[in-house]
Design an enzyme around this catalytic site. Structure first.
Site, PDB file in Angstrom:
ATOM      1  N   GLU A 287     125.891  37.556  -7.796  1.00 28.87           N
ATOM      2  CA  GLU A 287     124.933  38.556  -8.287  1.00 28.87           C
ATOM      3  C   GLU A 287     124.974  39.723  -7.324  1.00 28.87           C
ATOM      4  O   GLU A 287     124.731  39.565  -6.131  1.00 28.87           O
ATOM      5  CB  GLU A 287     123.538  37.946  -8.387  1.00 28.87           C
ATOM      6  N   CYS A 321     117.487  45.109  -5.931  1.00 34.36           N
ATOM      7  CA  CYS A 321     118.668  45.342  -6.750  1.00 34.36           C
ATOM      8  C   CYS A 321     118.256  45.988  -8.069  1.00 34.36           C
ATOM      9  O   CYS A 321     119.032  46.669  -8.711  1.00 34.36           O
ATOM     10  CB  CYS A 321     119.387  44.025  -7.001  1.00 34.36           C
TER      11      CYS A 321
HETATM   12  P1  NAP Z   1     125.471  41.994   1.770  1.00 36.75           P
HETATM   13  O1  NAP Z   1     125.705  42.860   2.935  1.00 36.75           O
HETATM   14  O2  NAP Z   1     126.547  41.892   0.755  1.00 36.75           O
HETATM   15  O3  NAP Z   1     125.108  40.558   2.359  1.00 36.75           O
HETATM   16  C1  NAP Z   1     124.752  39.484   1.520  1.00 36.75           C
HETATM   17  C2  NAP Z   1     125.103  38.187   2.192  1.00 36.75           C
HETATM   18  O4  NAP Z   1     126.525  38.110   2.334  1.00 36.75           O
HETATM   19  C3  NAP Z   1     124.528  38.059   3.609  1.00 36.75           C
HETATM   20  O5  NAP Z   1     124.119  36.745   3.805  1.00 36.75           O
HETATM   21  C4  NAP Z   1     125.734  38.395   4.470  1.00 36.75           C
HETATM   22  O6  NAP Z   1     125.673  37.838   5.754  1.00 36.75           O
HETATM   23  C5  NAP Z   1     126.824  37.744   3.670  1.00 36.75           C
HETATM   24  N1  NAP Z   1     128.190  38.180   4.031  1.00 36.75           N
HETATM   25  C6  NAP Z   1     128.571  39.313   4.652  1.00 36.75           C
HETATM   26  N2  NAP Z   1     129.921  39.323   4.802  1.00 36.75           N
HETATM   27  C7  NAP Z   1     130.396  38.175   4.253  1.00 36.75           C
HETATM   28  C8  NAP Z   1     131.694  37.610   4.092  1.00 36.75           C
HETATM   29  N3  NAP Z   1     132.784  38.223   4.495  1.00 36.75           N
HETATM   30  N4  NAP Z   1     131.787  36.407   3.490  1.00 36.75           N
HETATM   31  C9  NAP Z   1     130.692  35.751   3.053  1.00 36.75           C
HETATM   32  N5  NAP Z   1     129.442  36.239   3.186  1.00 36.75           N
HETATM   33  C10 NAP Z   1     129.279  37.444   3.766  1.00 36.75           C
HETATM   34  O7  NAP Z   1     124.160  42.428   0.965  1.00 36.75           O
HETATM   35  P2  NAP Z   1     122.694  42.688   1.535  1.00 36.75           P
HETATM   36  O8  NAP Z   1     122.721  43.985   2.261  1.00 36.75           O
HETATM   37  O9  NAP Z   1     122.183  41.486   2.228  1.00 36.75           O
HETATM   38  O10 NAP Z   1     121.848  42.813   0.191  1.00 36.75           O
HETATM   39  C11 NAP Z   1     121.774  43.977  -0.546  1.00 36.75           C
HETATM   40  C12 NAP Z   1     122.643  43.924  -1.780  1.00 36.75           C
HETATM   41  O11 NAP Z   1     122.287  42.795  -2.559  1.00 36.75           O
HETATM   42  C13 NAP Z   1     122.455  45.114  -2.693  1.00 36.75           C
HETATM   43  O12 NAP Z   1     123.704  45.549  -3.152  1.00 36.75           O
HETATM   44  C14 NAP Z   1     121.613  44.559  -3.831  1.00 36.75           C
HETATM   45  O13 NAP Z   1     121.713  45.264  -5.042  1.00 36.75           O
HETATM   46  C15 NAP Z   1     122.148  43.186  -3.931  1.00 36.75           C
HETATM   47  N6  NAP Z   1     121.216  42.270  -4.610  1.00 36.75           N
HETATM   48  C16 NAP Z   1     121.529  41.858  -5.875  1.00 36.75           C
HETATM   49  C17 NAP Z   1     120.656  41.024  -6.572  1.00 36.75           C
HETATM   50  C18 NAP Z   1     120.972  40.550  -7.967  1.00 36.75           C
HETATM   51  O14 NAP Z   1     120.309  39.640  -8.455  1.00 36.75           O
HETATM   52  N7  NAP Z   1     121.962  41.120  -8.637  1.00 36.75           N
HETATM   53  C19 NAP Z   1     119.465  40.617  -5.965  1.00 36.75           C
HETATM   54  C20 NAP Z   1     119.187  41.067  -4.662  1.00 36.75           C
HETATM   55  C21 NAP Z   1     120.080  41.890  -3.998  1.00 36.75           C
HETATM   56  P3  NAP Z   1     125.223  38.736   7.018  1.00 36.75           P
HETATM   57  O15 NAP Z   1     123.821  39.105   6.765  1.00 36.75           O
HETATM   58  O16 NAP Z   1     125.420  37.823   8.160  1.00 36.75           O
HETATM   59  O17 NAP Z   1     126.143  39.918   7.038  1.00 36.75           O
END
Ligand code: NAP
Length: 523
Positions: A287, A321
């Protein structure tokens, strides 16, 4: 046996002095636990590592909410091996027992709601009502999935034929890696984790590095609710460091991810590779982001629309999001709507969310963005906007205790297909776009790579019907705002680069954690 029907947990609006006192006390209590050290947990064993994730309060980054042990790659592999072993017995546990654990955990969360809210106020800068809504949603997910687990356990009907007894039922997948974001650090983390657990999978939870303390609380609550050791591994660690190891490992059976498009794509690609010793094709539930919108037609209720836009754009600092980052306004009401949005936006008070400022209008109380990198990235977009479009209001970053605060910012005259109209900013920045006609509004709404949430305000039944057919959006709202999906009521998930449309909180969701088995017996 569950006799009560699912009902959404009510969100506390803190209208009474008594409720406000309970919350203020909870914040004081949580402040006393600042700088506490937290372990990782593998196979029920708590391990304190010397390497730590420093979880800070974004309202005042000199305050350390917790020092959380950071897992190494070797520990990630050990966790996967243990989880694989533990899957053998957890997958055979009765559904009644698994569902009962979720219900008990939901009850514990109800009892500890203020404390959990207080952790989120300090760890990620949610205001009180947003924090309460997050906890309420986490409770809802467990209540809902406990019931859904039982429903799926009764199997699926098959056509009857003579001479055979045929049965289709569902079995769990294996070891799941759960990777949530920081923006709904309790709700989304709970939903993804417990959906996997209730269906009989074992789980490695790698929380977001900005919010590992609230994720630890979830671990603690599930344990208290009776979850046996070894079912849930709590494995904080940098995504960049342990993410690939968890995703690539041949024992990983599925990955459930919520976060940015960039990381979602990376996981999807890496998971598609079959590594040595791997016996299955991994399943990926991803997601991702959004570039969500509200369309306002000249025959719509413009007061409600202005409220919907401002609440959608600036609730939790625009870091949902589902946030309204584009307002697509019919040319005949364009300037008027800009004025109405500006007036409402300028009433928003920005500051440390430990303070409860304005009861009743909760979204007029905005905290910091999540971290320094977010702040810098958002400010770059704002500087770009100042040079390339009309700044209606905001545009600055107030200095308060070194916190990551940004004024709610509105830009007008944003052109379709331009940077601010296309890219997810994930902060308090609203782009207003002028539309020439209803058809033009639909075209603009559909012109990004995303397809998560959207809304339209119009009193025309004909336009509503056309919008329903033509807006390519996972969660479409008619004559209401585009945020605030409720578990069970508004199953949530988006199209295109917003992800795999998992519809979290819906009746299709648990199927993503299961596989169907057909048994045919000659009689
Ligand atoms: P993110 O930077 O993509 O991080 C999400 C998760 O992925 C974190 O736990 C992060 O860990 C981990 N991660 C980072 N690099 C990775 C890798 N190489 N392999 C595996 N996991 C990895 O996103 P965010 O800043 O936390 O959240 C914001 C985003 O989430 C926005 O784009 C938002 O739209 C989206 N979102 C979508 C929904 C939906 O239902 N569609 C709901 C909520 C949020 P670290 O924190 O350790 O880097």
């Amino acid at each position: 046996m569950i006799t009560k029907q699912f009902e959404n947990n009510k969100v506390n609006l803190f209208k009474t002095e008594e409720e406000r006192k309970l919350m203020a006390d909870a914040i004081k209590k949580v402040e006393k636990s600042f700088s506490k050290e937290y372990p990782i947990v593998i196979d029920g064993k708590e391990i304190m590592n010397s390497g730590k994730i420093k979880s800070v309060n974004p309202s005042k980054p000199s305050e350390i909410v917790g020092l959380v042990s950071k897992a190494s790659k070797e520990q990630a592999i050990e966790a996967l091996e243990k989880a694989h072993k533990n899957f053998q017995w957890w997958s055979r546990e009765s559904q009644a027992k698994r569902s009962a654990i979720l219900l008990r955990a939901a009850e514990i969360m109800r009892q500890r709601k203020m404390e959990l809210n207080a952790v989120m106020v300090t760890e990620v800068g949610k205001n009180w009502v947003e924090a309460d809504a997050d906890t309420a949603e986490a409770i809802d997910f467990m209540e809902f999935y406990a019931r859904e687990g039982l429903r799926y356990a009764s199997g699926a009907p098959v056509v009857k034929i003579n001479g055979e007894d045929n049965r289709q039922f569902y079995i769990p997948l294996g070891v799941g890696v759960v990777i949530p974001p920081w923006n709904f650090p309790l709700a989304i983390t709970t939903g993804m984790t417990t959906a996997a657990i209730v269906t009989g999978n074992t789980v490695i939870l790698k929380p977001a590095s900005d919010t590992p303390v609230i994720a630890y609380k979830l671990y603690e609550i599930l344990k208290e609710a009776g979850l046996p050791d070894g079912v849930l591994t709590y494995l904080p660690g940098s995504g960049g460091e342990v993410g690939d190891t968890l995703v690539d490992h041949p024992l990983t059976r599925f990955i459930t991810f919520t976060g940015s498009m960039e990381i979602g794509i990376r996981i999807y690609e890496r998971a598609s590779k079959v590594n040595s010793g791997q016996k299955w094709l991994k399943r990926v539930i991803a997601e991702m982001g959004g570039k969500d919108y509200i369309i306002v037609e000249n025959d719509g209720d413009i007061e409600s629309a202005a409220n919907g836009i401002v609440q959608g754009a600036f609730g939790f600092q625009g870091q949902k999001c589902s946030a309204c980052s584009r307002a697509i306004i019919n040319k005949e009401i364009y300037e008027k709507m800009i004025g109405m949005v500006k007036e409402r936006t300028e009433k928003i008070k920005v500051g440390d969310t430990r303070e409860f400022t304005i009861p009743d209008v909760h979204y007029y109380n905005m905290g910091p963005v999540a971290n320094i990198a977010s702040k810098e990235k958002i400010m770059e977009y704002i500087e770009f906007g100042k040079k390339n479009s009309r700044l209606v209001t905001g545009g600055s970053a107030p200095e308060i205790n070194g916190g990551y605060f940004i004024q709610p910012t509105v830009f007008a005259d944003i052109k379709p297909m331009s940077k601010l109209e296309q890219e997810e900013i994930f902060g308090p920045v609203l782009s207003i776009i002028k539309s020439e006609s209803f058809e033009n509004s639909i075209e603009i709404a559909n012109d990004t790579n995303y397809g998560l949430t959207g809304a339209i305000y119009t009193n025309s039944r004909e336009k509503l019907s056309k919008a329903e057919r033509e807006l390519f959006t996972g969660n479409l709202y008619l004559n209401r705002g585009c945020t605030g999906a409720l578990v069970g009521v508004h199953p949530f998930g988006g199209f295109n680069m917003s992800g795999t449309d998992s519809k979290a909180g819906g009746t299709d969701y648990l199927l993503l954690f299961l596989q169907a088995k057909l048994v045919s017996e000659k009689v």
